[in-house]
Design a protein around this motif. Structure first.
Motif, PDB file in Angstrom:
ATOM      1  N   THR A 179      11.031  -8.017  -3.245  1.00  0.00           N
ATOM      2  CA  THR A 179      11.522  -7.782  -4.596  1.00  0.00           C
ATOM      3  C   THR A 179      10.641  -6.738  -5.274  1.00  0.00           C
ATOM      4  OG1 THR A 179      10.113  -9.450  -5.631  1.00  0.00           O
ATOM      5  CG2 THR A 179      12.240 -10.197  -4.728  1.00  0.00           C
ATOM      6  N   TYR A 180      11.088  -6.267  -6.414  1.00  0.00           N
ATOM      7  CA  TYR A 180      10.305  -5.265  -7.137  1.00  0.00           C
ATOM      8  C   TYR A 180       8.913  -5.796  -7.471  1.00  0.00           C
ATOM      9  CZ  TYR A 180       9.033  -1.895 -10.796  1.00  0.00           C
ATOM     10  OH  TYR A 180       8.384  -0.953 -11.558  1.00  0.00           O
ATOM     11  N   ASP A 181       8.825  -7.012  -7.987  1.00  0.00           N
ATOM     12  CA  ASP A 181       7.526  -7.563  -8.352  1.00  0.00           C
ATOM     13  C   ASP A 181       6.637  -7.776  -7.125  1.00  0.00           C
ATOM     14  OD1 ASP A 181       8.079  -7.552 -11.045  1.00  0.00           O
ATOM     15  OD2 ASP A 181       8.707  -9.653 -11.113  1.00  0.00           O
ATOM     16  N   GLN A 182       7.217  -8.232  -6.029  1.00  0.00           N
ATOM     17  CA  GLN A 182       6.441  -8.393  -4.805  1.00  0.00           C
ATOM     18  C   GLN A 182       5.913  -7.044  -4.311  1.00  0.00           C
ATOM     19  OE1 GLN A 182       9.513 -10.294  -2.470  1.00  0.00           O
ATOM     20  NE2 GLN A 182       8.511 -12.303  -2.623  1.00  0.00           N
ATOM     21  N   TRP A 183       6.772  -6.053  -4.360  1.00  0.00           N
ATOM     22  CA  TRP A 183       6.383  -4.704  -3.920  1.00  0.00           C
ATOM     23  C   TRP A 183       5.264  -4.145  -4.791  1.00  0.00           C
ATOM     24  CZ3 TRP A 183       7.478  -0.004  -6.621  1.00  0.00           C
ATOM     25  CH2 TRP A 183       7.259   1.168  -5.890  1.00  0.00           C
ATOM     26  N   LEU A 184       5.329  -4.379  -6.090  1.00  0.00           N
ATOM     27  CA  LEU A 184       4.253  -3.907  -6.968  1.00  0.00           C
ATOM     28  C   LEU A 184       2.922  -4.503  -6.543  1.00  0.00           C
ATOM     29  CD1 LEU A 184       5.877  -4.007 -10.522  1.00  0.00           C
ATOM     30  CD2 LEU A 184       5.298  -1.968  -9.188  1.00  0.00           C
ATOM     31  N   HIS A 185       2.923  -5.775  -6.153  1.00  0.00           N
ATOM     32  CA  HIS A 185       1.670  -6.343  -5.656  1.00  0.00           C
ATOM     33  C   HIS A 185       1.258  -5.690  -4.348  1.00  0.00           C
ATOM     34  CE1 HIS A 185      -0.828  -8.838  -3.113  1.00  0.00           C
ATOM     35  NE2 HIS A 185      -1.469  -9.101  -4.236  1.00  0.00           N
ATOM     36  N   ASP A 186       2.224  -5.521  -3.432  1.00  0.00           N
ATOM     37  CA  ASP A 186       1.909  -4.967  -2.118  1.00  0.00           C
ATOM     38  C   ASP A 186       1.209  -3.613  -2.227  1.00  0.00           C
ATOM     39  OD1 ASP A 186       3.186  -7.162  -1.061  1.00  0.00           O
ATOM     40  OD2 ASP A 186       5.028  -6.085  -0.519  1.00  0.00           O
ATOM     41  N   ILE A 187       1.625  -2.806  -3.187  1.00  0.00           N
ATOM     42  CA  ILE A 187       1.047  -1.466  -3.315  1.00  0.00           C
ATOM     43  C   ILE A 187      -0.179  -1.454  -4.232  1.00  0.00           C
ATOM     44  CG2 ILE A 187       3.266  -0.359  -2.863  1.00  0.00           C
ATOM     45  CD1 ILE A 187       3.455   0.302  -5.844  1.00  0.00           C
ATOM     46  N   GLY A 188      -0.561  -2.634  -4.732  1.00  0.00           N
ATOM     47  CA  GLY A 188      -1.697  -2.679  -5.658  1.00  0.00           C
ATOM     48  C   GLY A 188      -1.427  -1.865  -6.900  1.00  0.00           C
ATOM     49  N   ALA A 189      -0.344  -2.197  -7.600  1.00  0.00           N
ATOM     50  CA  ALA A 189       0.170  -1.356  -8.687  1.00  0.00           C
ATOM     51  C   ALA A 189      -0.852  -1.071  -9.773  1.00  0.00           C
ATOM     52  CB  ALA A 189       1.420  -2.000  -9.295  1.00  0.00           C
ATOM     53  N   GLU A 190      -1.803  -1.992  -9.961  1.00  0.00           N
ATOM     54  CA  GLU A 190      -2.797  -1.752 -11.008  1.00  0.00           C
ATOM     55  C   GLU A 190      -3.705  -0.572 -10.680  1.00  0.00           C
ATOM     56  OE1 GLU A 190      -4.608  -5.124  -8.471  1.00  0.00           O
ATOM     57  OE2 GLU A 190      -2.641  -4.330  -9.012  1.00  0.00           O
ATOM     58  N   HIS A 191      -3.719  -0.165  -9.407  1.00  0.00           N
ATOM     59  CA  HIS A 191      -4.540   0.970  -8.997  1.00  0.00           C
ATOM     60  C   HIS A 191      -3.711   2.224  -8.726  1.00  0.00           C
ATOM     61  CE1 HIS A 191      -8.035  -1.629  -8.622  1.00  0.00           C
ATOM     62  NE2 HIS A 191      -7.342  -2.449  -7.858  1.00  0.00           N
ATOM     63  N   VAL A 192      -2.390   2.138  -8.848  1.00  0.00           N
ATOM     64  CA  VAL A 192      -1.528   3.267  -8.496  1.00  0.00           C
ATOM     65  C   VAL A 192      -1.563   4.336  -9.588  1.00  0.00           C
ATOM     66  CG1 VAL A 192       0.867   3.994  -8.137  1.00  0.00           C
ATOM     67  CG2 VAL A 192      -0.008   1.945  -6.998  1.00  0.00           C
ATOM     68  N   ASP A 193      -1.751   5.569  -9.173  1.00  0.00           N
ATOM     69  CA  ASP A 193      -1.597   6.724 -10.046  1.00  0.00           C
ATOM     70  C   ASP A 193      -0.162   7.222  -9.848  1.00  0.00           C
ATOM     71  OD1 ASP A 193      -1.490   9.203 -11.227  1.00  0.00           O
ATOM     72  OD2 ASP A 193      -3.336   9.968 -10.331  1.00  0.00           O
ATOM     73  N   TRP A 194       0.702   6.895 -10.802  1.00  0.00           N
ATOM     74  CA  TRP A 194       2.127   7.178 -10.620  1.00  0.00           C
ATOM     75  C   TRP A 194       2.445   8.669 -10.649  1.00  0.00           C
ATOM     76  CZ3 TRP A 194       5.079   3.681  -8.539  1.00  0.00           C
ATOM     77  CH2 TRP A 194       4.732   2.327  -8.681  1.00  0.00           C
ATOM     78  N   SER A 195       1.486   9.504 -11.016  1.00  0.00           N
ATOM     79  CA  SER A 195       1.717  10.949 -10.901  1.00  0.00           C
ATOM     80  C   SER A 195       1.664  11.399  -9.445  1.00  0.00           C
ATOM     81  CB  SER A 195       0.694  11.728 -11.731  1.00  0.00           C
ATOM     82  OG  SER A 195      -0.609  11.613 -11.195  1.00  0.00           O
ATOM     83  N   LEU A 196       1.268  10.495  -8.535  1.00  0.00           N
ATOM     84  CA  LEU A 196       1.283  10.770  -7.098  1.00  0.00           C
ATOM     85  C   LEU A 196       2.459  10.063  -6.415  1.00  0.00           C
ATOM     86  CD1 LEU A 196      -2.527  10.506  -6.280  1.00  0.00           C
ATOM     87  CD2 LEU A 196      -1.125  12.584  -6.265  1.00  0.00           C
ATOM     88  N   ALA A 197       3.509   9.819  -7.171  1.00  0.00           N
ATOM     89  CA  ALA A 197       4.740   9.250  -6.623  1.00  0.00           C
ATOM     90  C   ALA A 197       5.896  10.145  -7.065  1.00  0.00           C
ATOM     91  CB  ALA A 197       4.942   7.823  -7.123  1.00  0.00           C
TER      92      ALA A 197
END
Length: 308
Positions: free
Chosen positions: A195-213
């Motif tokens: 799910t979206y929420d599970q995926w956010l955890h998998d990618i460590g969303a708190e550390h993601v720099d979304w300008s690199l997506a």
């Protein structure tokens, strides 16, 4: 030699990181594990640390670590296992506990068996004879690839007419990227829907720099591809995942996204970019990466055990 075993906690993350970096030094010649990566693993929503993690100590020295989690909700169970070369007995003790817990977890899910996967360097610190005598076997090989980048050589490519690349500027784009990931990876080996929420955890969303997506779109098909990178690894810039929908393949979009990421990392002062790829990938990804100058850094095998 006797060992003291106990479950891990989040407070153990620095010691686990040190252990994993020592394993890195032995296996690939340099440390490449970051603290926040270990912390994200320990926070995995499908892992109960009291039951699904193990630390083995000789005195005060951490010599082995294991973690188990279940993304499938059925028979597929994943484990991590790390051990220092001179402490194989500690590694074996953790394997005993892992295997028993994997079977228990699968039964809790209503499955009649556990299909357990473990990723190991092709020359691991764990004595693989311990796995083979238990019935484990290799079922897949992955390559970790890398490529040097530099600002003068890696300039942002110009998209062809009818193609646009945009950064994930808002939540709607992130939701869209997740959907593209689920669609493009659905037929890949070992894929588990998230799910979206599970995926956010998998990618460590708190550390993601979304300008690199980034998301790639075409005039005729709309959003058709994505690249998700991370700039928080000390060793190198890292491309976590890259995918293009089946109907849009063959247009050079994967290479375009890849070169876009190279340029972004080079502009930020990174000198190396890496990623992992399934060597049996049927979409042509290994060939794409080779054409764009990526070479093998090291190889990883997926080991499998079927337990009941």
């Amino acid at each position: 030699m006797s060992y003291r075993l106990r479950p891990a906690s989040l407070d153990d993350a620095p010691a686990i990181t040190a252990l994993l970096n020592e394993v890195d030094r032995i296996e690939i010649g340099r440390p490449e594990t970051d603290l926040h990566t270990v912390e994200t693993d320990l926070k995995h929503p499908e892992a109960d640390l009291e039951r699904d993690s193990w630390l083995a100590f000789e005195g005060d020295l951490l010599v082995a670590y294991g973690l188990l989690w279940d993304d499938s909700g059925h028979e597929r169970v994943d484990v991590d296992h790390y051990v220092l070369p001179d402490h194989q007995r500690a590694g074996e003790l953790i394997l005993d506990l892992m295997e028993a817990r994997a079977v228990e977890k699968a039964r809790e899910n209503g499955a009649g068996r556990a299909v357990v996967h473990l990723h190991l360097n092709v020359r691991p610190t764990l004595d693989t004879a311990l796995l083979e005598k238990r019935g484990w076997a290799t079922v897949r090989r992955y390559h970790v690839l890398r490529r040097p980048v530099a600002p003068a050589a890696d300039l942002a490519p110009t998209p062809p007419a009818g193609v646009r690349i945009r950064a994930c500027a808002d939540e709607a784009d992130r939701v869209r990227l997740h959907g593209l990931y689920q669609a493009t990876f659905a037929e890949h080996f070992d894929f588990q829907p998230r799910t979206y929420d599970q995926w956010l955890h998998d990618i460590g969303a708190e550390h993601v720099d979304w300008s690199l997506a980034w998301i790639a779109a075409t005039e005729d098909l709309g959003d058709v591809g994505f690249l998700l990178a991370r700039g928080d690894r000390e060793a190198m810039g890292w491309i976590r995942s890259l995918g293009v929908l089946t109907d849009a393949r063959g247009r050079g979009l994967g290479g375009l996204l890849l070169r876009h990421a190279f340029a972004a990392f080079a502009a930020r002062g990174r000198d190396t970019v890496g990623l992992g790829v399934d060597t049996a990938n049927s979409t042509g990804a290994p060939q794409l990466y080779g054409r764009n100058g990526m070479t093998v850094h090291y190889a990883v095998d997926t080991w499998e055990a079927v337990l009941d």
